[in-house]
Scaffold this motif. Structure first.
Motif, mmCIF file in Angstrom:
data_model
loop_
_atom_site.group_PDB
_atom_site.id
_atom_site.type_symbol
_atom_site.label_atom_id
_atom_site.label_comp_id
_atom_site.label_asym_id
_atom_site.label_seq_id
_atom_site.Cartn_x
_atom_site.Cartn_y
_atom_site.Cartn_z
ATOM 1 N N HIS A 129 -6.237 -6.668 1.428
ATOM 2 C CA HIS A 129 -7.661 -6.387 1.539
ATOM 3 C C HIS A 129 -8.426 -7.560 0.938
ATOM 4 C CE1 HIS A 129 -6.943 -2.364 2.915
ATOM 5 N NE2 HIS A 129 -6.400 -1.964 1.779
ATOM 6 N N ARG A 168 -14.062 -6.109 1.385
ATOM 7 C CA ARG A 168 -13.717 -4.750 1.807
ATOM 8 C C ARG A 168 -13.534 -3.826 0.604
ATOM 9 N NH1 ARG A 168 -8.538 -2.544 5.352
ATOM 10 N NH2 ARG A 168 -9.388 -0.450 5.665
ATOM 11 N N LEU A 211 -10.689 2.204 -2.382
ATOM 12 C CA LEU A 211 -9.445 1.429 -2.328
ATOM 13 C C LEU A 211 -9.054 0.883 -3.701
ATOM 14 C CD1 LEU A 211 -10.110 -0.554 0.977
ATOM 15 C CD2 LEU A 211 -8.547 1.370 0.667
ATOM 16 N N GLU A 241 0.818 -1.197 0.000
ATOM 17 C CA GLU A 241 0.000 0.000 0.000
ATOM 18 C C GLU A 241 0.857 1.254 0.000
ATOM 19 O OE1 GLU A 241 -3.922 -0.100 2.275
ATOM 20 O OE2 GLU A 241 -2.653 -1.510 3.329
#
Length: 393
Positions: A209, A213, A220, A193
């Motif tokens: 993730h 999610r 995201l 990330e």
């Protein structure tokens, strides 16, 4: 103004008629049009409680989805999505309509497949880069030395020359890989990330993730904003598996558990009949716990000729269809309650199918109701007078 009374307890013929109408609407690609099926069904059955109809529709959609899930998601959704991405304003929603599946489930499966593709691509790119770094970062001196050594050994045959070069290359690769592993082990790795998004090996979806999610937090999905928007549209339009729908179902269950406790506390005949809640039962080490376990049993008396003793109460914010009341479902949940605490009451707040012939063998284990206290019932505490009264019946 008098409040309108809706019907919640349905006969089997009416229930099957509603199920047939819902199945026909699903086949007409109305599944992912927000509350389209609900509006049609509620306008046709205005005398039935809207909550009962909503629960029946949810159960039919769930059954339809389970039956077709394996066959629909066996192929590549990502390829199908790319084929119609430029031809439609809402390609993911149209793909869900073509598959006749809830849009949010299709979005989750698509994102999961994209994550898998990116992970495979990232692993292959990383392995290629390692080999490339090993060969390109080899010092010129080592290559020159090897070249000089091979040219000076004129006495060696061609086969021996090749074996010598392969042995050197194998040793160089092994040494480089071990060195790279040691550096990765000692370095402080933050995570994908925090890597630069401009890096060709960075995969936004393959970070730590889940697909759930990513679909519920579409911001995201940074590498594909078009897909992020399409997933967001699916979460809004899907009234069965969308983010809002799932949250409402969870809150609805907790709400009716709270309503049940309020009604028990309010009823005067139960002022001294205290109870344990599900959380209190679990704190005491009980594994199979209904929503309410009474400290002492009470009796439901109907028309002075039928008495049922209650030790526990289970709240269900749903319609009690035949699938939820079959012997298989009973064996999984309700039978353990009866085995530990005795007979009890299951409150289906949105009604149930009144099929007395099928439920006759289960009547001694649990009593079905659509409210608390049940309609046309009188609640009495279990004492000596009630015991004599029951024995006389």
């Amino acid at each position: 103004m008098e409040q309108r009374q809706f019907q919640k307890i349905l006969d089997k013929a009416t229930y099957e008629e509603i199920c047939t109408c819902v199945d026909e609407l699903i086949d007409c690609k109305e599944l992912n049009r927000y509350h389209s099926i609900e509006r049609t069904i509620k306008s046709k059955y205005e005398h039935i409680d809207p909550r009962s109809l909503q629960s029946i529709i949810d159960q039919r959609v769930q059954k339809y989805t389970v039956q077709r899930h394996r066959s629909v998601f066996s192929g590549s959704l990502y390829t199908k999505y790319k084929d119609i991405e430029d031809k439609s304003k809402f390609p993911l929603l149209d793909l869900s309509d073509n598959l006749k599946m809830p849009a949010m489930l299709v979005a989750k499966a698509l994102v999961q497949e994209k994550m898998r593709i990116e992970k495979q691509h990232s692993e292959s790119t990383q392995s290629t880069n390692e080999i490339s770094n090993i060969t390109t970062n080899t010092s010129v001196n080592e290559l020159s030395s090897a070249t000089i050594n091979t040219t000076l050994n004129d006495t060696l045959t061609t086969e021996e020359n090749l074996l010598s070069q392969l042995q050197w290359l194998s040793n160089a690769i092994t040494s480089k890989v071990n060195k790279q592993k040691e550096e990765n082990k000692n370095s402080s790795f933050i995570g994908e990330e925090n890597l630069s998004l401009n890096s060709s090996t960075t995969s936004t979806l393959s970070c730590n993730h889940s697909n759930h999610r990513l679909t519920t937090n579409t911001y995201l999905i940074k590498d594909d904003p078009v897909l992020a928007y399409q997933v967001f549209v699916c979460s809004v339009m899907d009234s069965y598996y969308g983010s809002c729908a799932e949250q409402l179902k969870s809150l609805n269950g907790k709400r009716y558990e709270h309503i049940l406790r309020q009604k028990i506390n309010k009823y005067t005949d139960l002022n001294h009949a205290l109870y344990w809640t599900e959380s209190q039962c679990r704190a005491r080490g009980l594994d199979m716990t209904p929503d309410i376990v009474l400290h002492e049993p009470v009796a439901l008396v109907q028309n002075e000729d039928k008495t049922f003793f209650v030790n526990w109460i289970e709240s269900k914010a749903m319609f009690g269809c035949e699938g939820s009341r079959t012997r298989g479902a009973f064996q999984k949940q309700l039978f353990p309650y009866w085995n530990r605490y005795g007979p009890g009451v299951v409150v289906y707040w949105f009604g149930y199918v009144d099929n007395k012939t099928q439920d006759g063998d289960l009547s001694k284990y649990c009593f079905l109701a659509d409210d608390w206290p049940p309609k046309n019932s009188k609640i009495l505490r279990y004492n000596n007078n009630l015991k004599k009264k029951v024995q006389a019946l």
